[in-house]
Design an enzyme around this catalytic site. Structure first.
Site, mmCIF file in Angstrom:
data_model
loop_
_atom_site.group_PDB
_atom_site.id
_atom_site.type_symbol
_atom_site.label_atom_id
_atom_site.label_comp_id
_atom_site.label_asym_id
_atom_site.label_seq_id
_atom_site.Cartn_x
_atom_site.Cartn_y
_atom_site.Cartn_z
ATOM 1 N N SER A 152 0.849 -1.191 0.000
ATOM 2 C CA SER A 152 0.000 0.000 0.000
ATOM 3 C C SER A 152 0.883 1.239 0.000
ATOM 4 O O SER A 152 2.028 1.208 0.470
ATOM 5 C CB SER A 152 -0.897 0.011 1.247
ATOM 6 O OG SER A 152 -1.556 1.262 1.393
ATOM 7 N N TYR A 165 -1.118 -0.357 10.464
ATOM 8 C CA TYR A 165 -1.289 -0.770 9.068
ATOM 9 C C TYR A 165 -0.138 -0.221 8.224
ATOM 10 O O TYR A 165 0.447 -0.937 7.406
ATOM 11 C CB TYR A 165 -2.626 -0.259 8.545
ATOM 12 C CG TYR A 165 -2.899 -0.584 7.093
ATOM 13 C CD1 TYR A 165 -3.305 -1.863 6.711
ATOM 14 C CD2 TYR A 165 -2.764 0.390 6.098
ATOM 15 C CE1 TYR A 165 -3.553 -2.158 5.384
ATOM 16 C CE2 TYR A 165 -3.020 0.097 4.770
ATOM 17 C CZ TYR A 165 -3.410 -1.174 4.420
ATOM 18 O OH TYR A 165 -3.658 -1.475 3.105
#
Length: 278
Positions: A152, A165
């Site tokens: 990501s 995350y």
């Protein structure tokens, strides 16, 4: 880089290949499964949700593809070696591993629990590392293998209220970087894909918030297309984002203060605050 004859067939013709795809029950995973199967790849889908896997299987088979569903809790790290052995014995050599499963949880860091942190790190970091560690020797023996990890842009620039995350995806980017260098003279290809905000499907879409206008959102098919590009190109890092993210990332390497200001200007921290779980 030395010429590798086994790459030619893999890059030009994916028909007859077999892929393990984690996170295959929903979101981007469904798009990846459908896109791979359209190229003649047999997809072994892994996720916790039996009903979600069944839906993906229906979508793939409706279009003439082959999808095998295997319900498994990927946080059970200790069982992954047995799982890979069983899948290899059942379906034969597996040429592609797609580490796609991932979870996130928006919260003030001082309010995070140890259990939630462990869930994120187990799913996003430990699982892909262990799956890859288990399957690599088999791929090397077969002289063919491609490990693709969906990371990501959160791993390129930390996200407020979603720092665990971000840490997990940064780990995947650097891990893939190291593996790519380590196996550059082997039959193994290592790729990492870094999507930004994704519309229509996936975790960001499920949050029911709009992306910052200047950064925009990409369609989930763009991630699946990036997977195909990686398979044809070989070892690589691919960013999937509509906005001017590459120059912004470069600026961030020169001045973290300026990058932080830009991130606030784009409204990313404020957006993340809206997604905090109560």
């Amino acid at each position: 880089m030395p010429f590798r004859p086994w790459q030619v067939h893999c890059k030009l013709n994916l028909s007859g290949k077999t892929a393990i795809l984690t996170g295959a029950s929903r979101g981007i995973g469904t798009y990846i499964a459908k896109t791979l199967s359209a190229q003649g790849v047999t997809v072994i889908g892994i996720a916790r949700s039996e009903s979600g896997l069944a839906e993906t299987k229906t979508v793939v088979e409706r279009e003439g593809g082959t999808f095998h569903a295997h319900a498994y809790d990927l946080t059970d790290i200790n069982g992954l070696e047995v799982l890979v052995e069983e899948l290899w014995n059942q379906y034969g050599p597996i040429q592609i591993l797609l580490n796609n499963a991932g979870i996130e949880f928006y919260q003030h860091y001082d309010r995070m629990t140890r259990e939630k942190t462990s869930d994120i790190l187990d799913t996003n970091v430990q699982c892909p590392m262990e799956l890859t560690r288990t399957i690599l020797p088999k791929m090397i023996e077969e002289k063919e293998g491609h490990v693709i990890t969906i990371a990501s842009l959160a791993g390129k620039k930390g996200l407020a209220y979603n720092s665990i995350y971000s840490a997990s995806k940064a780990a995947m980017i650097m891990w893939s970087d190291g593996l790519r260098q380590e196996y550059r003279n082997s039959p193994i290809e290592i790729s990492v894909i870094c999507p930004g905000f994704i519309s229509e499907a996936g975790m960001f879409y499920d949050g029911n918030v709009s992306p910052p206008p200047l950064l925009g959102a990409s369609k989930p098919q763009k991630v699946a297309d990036a997977v195909m590009k990686a398979l044809k190109k070989g070892s690589c890092e691919i960013i999937v984002n509509k906005g001017p993210i590459k120059p912004l990332l470069a600026i961030g390497q020169l001045s973290w203060r300026f990058a932080d200001k830009l991130t606030r200007w784009f409204g990313v921290p404020a957006l993340n605050r809206k997604r905090i779980s109560v």
